[in-house]
Scaffold this motif. Sequence first.
Motif, mmCIF file in Angstrom:
data_model
loop_
_atom_site.group_PDB
_atom_site.id
_atom_site.type_symbol
_atom_site.label_atom_id
_atom_site.label_comp_id
_atom_site.label_asym_id
_atom_site.label_seq_id
_atom_site.Cartn_x
_atom_site.Cartn_y
_atom_site.Cartn_z
ATOM 1 N N TYR A 1 -4.263 0.439 -3.023
ATOM 2 C CA TYR A 1 -4.089 1.130 -1.863
ATOM 3 C C TYR A 1 -5.024 1.181 -1.050
ATOM 4 O O TYR A 1 -4.939 1.053 0.295
ATOM 5 C CB TYR A 1 -3.694 2.584 -2.194
ATOM 6 C CG TYR A 1 -3.816 3.631 -1.216
ATOM 7 C CD1 TYR A 1 -3.033 3.795 -0.234
ATOM 8 C CD2 TYR A 1 -5.124 4.431 -1.161
ATOM 9 C CE1 TYR A 1 -3.345 5.110 0.564
ATOM 10 C CE2 TYR A 1 -5.445 5.261 -0.377
ATOM 11 C CZ TYR A 1 -4.259 5.628 0.577
ATOM 12 O OH TYR A 1 -4.775 6.505 1.604
ATOM 13 N N TRP A 2 -6.356 1.269 -1.712
ATOM 14 C CA TRP A 2 -7.399 1.155 -0.671
ATOM 15 C C TRP A 2 -7.551 -0.069 0.085
ATOM 16 O O TRP A 2 -8.065 -0.237 1.412
ATOM 17 C CB TRP A 2 -8.938 1.679 -1.461
ATOM 18 C CG TRP A 2 -9.842 1.675 -0.641
ATOM 19 C CD1 TRP A 2 -10.890 0.870 -0.483
ATOM 20 C CD2 TRP A 2 -10.450 3.085 0.172
ATOM 21 N NE1 TRP A 2 -11.946 1.782 0.278
ATOM 22 C CE2 TRP A 2 -11.676 2.800 0.751
ATOM 23 C CE3 TRP A 2 -9.621 4.123 0.679
ATOM 24 C CZ2 TRP A 2 -12.046 3.864 1.624
ATOM 25 C CZ3 TRP A 2 -10.192 4.996 1.274
ATOM 26 C CH2 TRP A 2 -11.476 5.080 1.993
ATOM 27 N N LEU B 1 -5.561 -2.647 0.611
ATOM 28 C CA LEU B 1 -4.421 -3.318 1.539
ATOM 29 C C LEU B 1 -4.156 -2.229 2.524
ATOM 30 O O LEU B 1 -3.740 -2.433 3.558
ATOM 31 C CB LEU B 1 -3.135 -3.548 0.730
ATOM 32 C CG LEU B 1 -3.269 -4.566 -0.359
ATOM 33 C CD1 LEU B 1 -2.019 -4.815 -1.160
ATOM 34 C CD2 LEU B 1 -3.912 -5.956 0.107
ATOM 35 N N GLY B 2 -4.157 -0.908 2.247
ATOM 36 C CA GLY B 2 -4.100 0.183 3.247
ATOM 37 C C GLY B 2 -5.025 0.472 3.891
ATOM 38 O O GLY B 2 -4.520 0.973 5.204
ATOM 39 N N TYR C 1 -5.472 2.836 -6.978
ATOM 40 C CA TYR C 1 -5.933 3.215 -6.174
ATOM 41 C C TYR C 1 -6.693 2.269 -5.161
ATOM 42 O O TYR C 1 -6.834 2.052 -4.055
ATOM 43 C CB TYR C 1 -7.177 4.481 -6.406
ATOM 44 C CG TYR C 1 -7.480 5.087 -5.005
ATOM 45 C CD1 TYR C 1 -6.860 6.221 -4.465
ATOM 46 C CD2 TYR C 1 -8.671 4.784 -4.502
ATOM 47 C CE1 TYR C 1 -7.229 6.841 -3.324
ATOM 48 C CE2 TYR C 1 -9.091 5.412 -3.360
ATOM 49 C CZ TYR C 1 -8.462 6.440 -2.839
ATOM 50 O OH TYR C 1 -8.993 6.917 -1.898
ATOM 51 N N ASN D 1 -5.249 -4.470 6.152
ATOM 52 C CA ASN D 1 -3.790 -4.556 6.765
ATOM 53 C C ASN D 1 -4.270 -4.797 8.466
ATOM 54 O O ASN D 1 -3.720 -5.624 9.285
ATOM 55 C CB ASN D 1 -2.773 -3.839 6.397
ATOM 56 C CG ASN D 1 -3.141 -2.147 6.807
ATOM 57 O OD1 ASN D 1 -3.341 -1.793 8.123
ATOM 58 N ND2 ASN D 1 -3.725 -1.520 5.871
ATOM 59 N N ALA E 1 0.738 -1.274 -0.124
ATOM 60 C CA ALA E 1 -0.087 0.059 0.000
ATOM 61 C C ALA E 1 0.918 1.210 0.117
ATOM 62 O O ALA E 1 0.732 2.188 -0.826
ATOM 63 C CB ALA E 1 -0.794 0.059 1.232
ATOM 64 N N SER E 2 1.695 1.205 0.582
ATOM 65 C CA SER E 2 2.737 2.490 0.758
ATOM 66 C C SER E 2 3.661 2.612 -0.554
ATOM 67 O O SER E 2 3.749 3.760 -1.061
ATOM 68 C CB SER E 2 3.904 2.326 1.815
ATOM 69 O OG SER E 2 3.346 2.085 3.201
#
Length: 241
Positions: free
Chosen positions: A64-65, A67-68, A61, A72, A44-45
């Motif tokens: 990112y959405w 997993l982040g 995105y 997590n 995600a980072s």
Amino acid sequence: MWLIPLVATVVAGVFAVMLARQFIARHGQAQLLWAIAMAMFAIASAAATIGVASGWTTRLYGIYWALGAVLNVAFLAGGEMVLLFRTPWVRWAVWLVLVFATAYTFAVIAGAEMSAAALAEELPRGIEVFGRGTAAHGLAPQVAYPAFAILVLGTIWSAWKMRGRPELRDRFIGTLLIALGATVVAAGAAFAATGVLAGFIGTLVAGICLMFWGFLRASRPVVVPEAAPVIVEPAQPEPTA
């Protein structure tokens, strides 16, 4: 600005590798779940790094959405549950819930529509990308928020059980640092929701570094204080008449 989330990517990646090595050595389910969570943080980072540096895409995105912002924390909380309740049925229940949550999250995001105008921002806001009230935007309060509560309460309970034991001081402090780091990362959601990039990235890096520090502290070997030697005085001969 993209260099800072890159730091978070590296730290989370190293964290994930160390946890994976612990799992291989000890076969602990908690270490496996935490390794997966840290790998999610790293991915995600990395997605945030690419998005900030060169622009966001729907695929970027979505990663990112999922997993982040959603999954997590659920895996971190699952590891804490497995650590606290060391019974087979708890392990099976945790894995079943996490597999379902993962499949549901990716299915919802795969079918979600994303606003191209919102993705043009440096840090897109989930509510603008997916739309208020949509299933994709609702994933965080449905999955991540309850998981965060379980994680923090579980780590505080673990620390409470270790209080007053000098040999577990490092593990006690490390557990509290992990809880503090998770709280700092969660606080970054407020910056993400308002599109404040500097605040979001700062809390992301600080939180992951705190969790990493806590892991290193908690992983120190336990030193049990040796008992003081008992000195037995030789018996004095009784005086003879």
